[in-house]
Design a protein around this motif. Structure first.
Motif, PDB file in Angstrom:
ATOM      1  N   ALA A 235       0.840  -1.200   0.000  1.00 24.63           N
ATOM      2  CA  ALA A 235       0.000   0.000   0.000  1.00 24.63           C
ATOM      3  C   ALA A 235       0.869   1.241   0.000  1.00 24.63           C
ATOM      4  O   ALA A 235       1.798   1.349   0.806  1.00 24.63           O
ATOM      5  CB  ALA A 235      -0.913   0.006   1.219  1.00 24.63           C
TER       6      ALA A 235
ATOM      7  N   ASP B 235      -3.264   9.482   2.969  1.00 23.42           N
ATOM      8  CA  ASP B 235      -4.246   8.862   2.076  1.00 23.42           C
ATOM      9  C   ASP B 235      -3.639   7.615   1.435  1.00 23.42           C
ATOM     10  O   ASP B 235      -2.572   7.689   0.807  1.00 23.42           O
ATOM     11  CB  ASP B 235      -4.662   9.859   0.994  1.00 23.42           C
ATOM     12  N   VAL B 236      -4.300   6.477   1.600  1.00 24.08           N
ATOM     13  CA  VAL B 236      -3.851   5.250   0.930  1.00 24.08           C
ATOM     14  C   VAL B 236      -4.272   5.371  -0.533  1.00 24.08           C
ATOM     15  O   VAL B 236      -5.439   5.139  -0.885  1.00 24.08           O
ATOM     16  CB  VAL B 236      -4.466   4.000   1.587  1.00 24.08           C
TER      17      VAL B 236
ATOM     18  N   PRO C 203      -6.669  -1.634  -2.434  1.00 24.19           N
ATOM     19  CA  PRO C 203      -6.041  -1.605  -1.117  1.00 24.19           C
ATOM     20  C   PRO C 203      -7.023  -1.723   0.044  1.00 24.19           C
ATOM     21  O   PRO C 203      -6.618  -1.687   1.204  1.00 24.19           O
ATOM     22  CB  PRO C 203      -5.374  -0.228  -1.103  1.00 24.19           C
ATOM     23  N   GLU C 204      -8.315  -1.878  -0.253  1.00 27.26           N
ATOM     24  CA  GLU C 204      -9.331  -1.843   0.802  1.00 27.26           C
ATOM     25  C   GLU C 204      -9.062  -2.830   1.943  1.00 27.26           C
ATOM     26  O   GLU C 204      -9.256  -2.472   3.115  1.00 27.26           O
ATOM     27  CB  GLU C 204     -10.720  -2.090   0.219  1.00 27.26           C
TER      28      GLU C 204
ATOM     29  N   ARG D 202      -6.408  -0.997   3.989  1.00 31.16           N
ATOM     30  CA  ARG D 202      -6.457   0.466   4.053  1.00 31.16           C
ATOM     31  C   ARG D 202      -6.321   0.982   5.492  1.00 31.16           C
ATOM     32  O   ARG D 202      -5.523   1.878   5.782  1.00 31.16           O
ATOM     33  CB  ARG D 202      -7.751   0.992   3.435  1.00 31.16           C
ATOM     34  N   GLU D 203      -7.095   0.437   6.385  1.00 33.62           N
ATOM     35  CA  GLU D 203      -7.090   0.913   7.766  1.00 33.62           C
ATOM     36  C   GLU D 203      -5.733   0.681   8.433  1.00 33.62           C
ATOM     37  O   GLU D 203      -5.222   1.554   9.138  1.00 33.62           O
ATOM     38  CB  GLU D 203      -8.195   0.210   8.556  1.00 33.62           C
TER      39      GLU D 203
END
Length: 266
Positions: A157, A163-164, A196-197, A200-201
């Motif tokens: 990522a 921001d990713v 990337p979901e 992402r976090e």
């Protein structure tokens, strides 16, 4: 700007006959590696002007041990890791016996160079002793617990200003022995865009913990944890034009411009 050939005169940093210290913002983004002179120039420049990306955060994050520790202490999952003196290899082999396979990593390594996996105590101790034989100074050792994973689920990522911006995955030809990415020429590439979901976090939280304006993370889907964990941090992450296009959130130039304009407005 690059700091090759820069110099400091009376506290001001000069490059190509320009006084960088007189500028409101100085932007740099290139591979500095272990060139400590250029890191010193960037750190000196920070005393008088805004420097992007933040060189102090980038310099610290190049140390895998520091980065893993900072991330883990922020509650973000990483591979289990350990640091110790090479002289204590025998004792540590016993302490880490329940890990199974262990990955030995250079703390300032990149592109997979110098990373090796050892599968028993004797190999662990002998590999460390071999490395120590080339240095008169005592060595510090950094290692990770090897986590079984499917390389087709591997995600890197890229994060810019929190921001990713996209994810990507190295193609199977980039992997050696089915478990690590290795780039002999340190040229990058050979990657495809992925969503990337799933990470992402994790990636956003890790970037915040490190304080990096631009950073990338390699994540694997651990069989043992049944979730994604970070196994590497990159202060010069993949910046692939086709991945920016596929993500549909703007080009690299767009993201960098937004970051700079945001800092000007602060």
């Amino acid at each position: 700007v690059t700091l090759a050939g820069a110099y400091v005169e009376n506290g001001d940093v000069y490059a190509n006959d320009h006084c960088l210290s007189d500028m409101d913002i100085v932007f740099w983004l290139y591979y500095v590696g272990d060139n400590f002179f250029e890191w010193d120039m960037l750190h000196t420049l920070m005393q008088t002007t805004t420097v992007l990306p933040n060189p102090k955060a980038a310099f610290r994050t190049r140390n895998k041990f520091y980065a893993h520790t900072k991330i883990r202490n922020a509650g973000v999952p990483t591979a289990d890791f350990c640091a110790f003196a090479a002289a204590d290899a025998e004792a540590m082999a016993e302490k880490l016996a329940d890990w199974g396979d262990v990955v030995l990593k250079p703390v300032h390594g990149d592109f997979g160079h110098g990373i090796c996996k050892v599968s028993n105590k004797r190999a662990f101790v002998d590999t460390i002793a071999y490395a120590q034989s080339f240095s008169r100074e005592p060595l510090d050792i950094f290692c990770e617990r090897f986590e079984k994973n499917d390389i087709t689920k591997w995600i890197s990522a890229t994060v810019i200003d929190g921001d990713v911006v996209f994810g990507y995955r190295k193609r199977p030809t980039s992997f050696v022995e089915g478990w690590k990415v290795y780039d002999a020429g340190r040229i990058g590439g050979n990657a495809d865009h992925v969503d990337p979901e799933p990470v992402r976090e994790i990636a956003a939280a890790a970037a915040e913990a490190l304080g990096c304006d631009i950073v990338g993370f390699d994540l694997i889907l651990s069989e043992r944890h049944e979730d994604y964990i970070i196994v590497d941090e990159n202060t010069l992450p993949g910046m692939y034009a086709d991945c920016f296009d596929a993500a549909g959130k703007g080009s690299l130039a767009d993201h960098l411009a937004r970051m700079v304009l945001k800092r000007i407005g602060e």
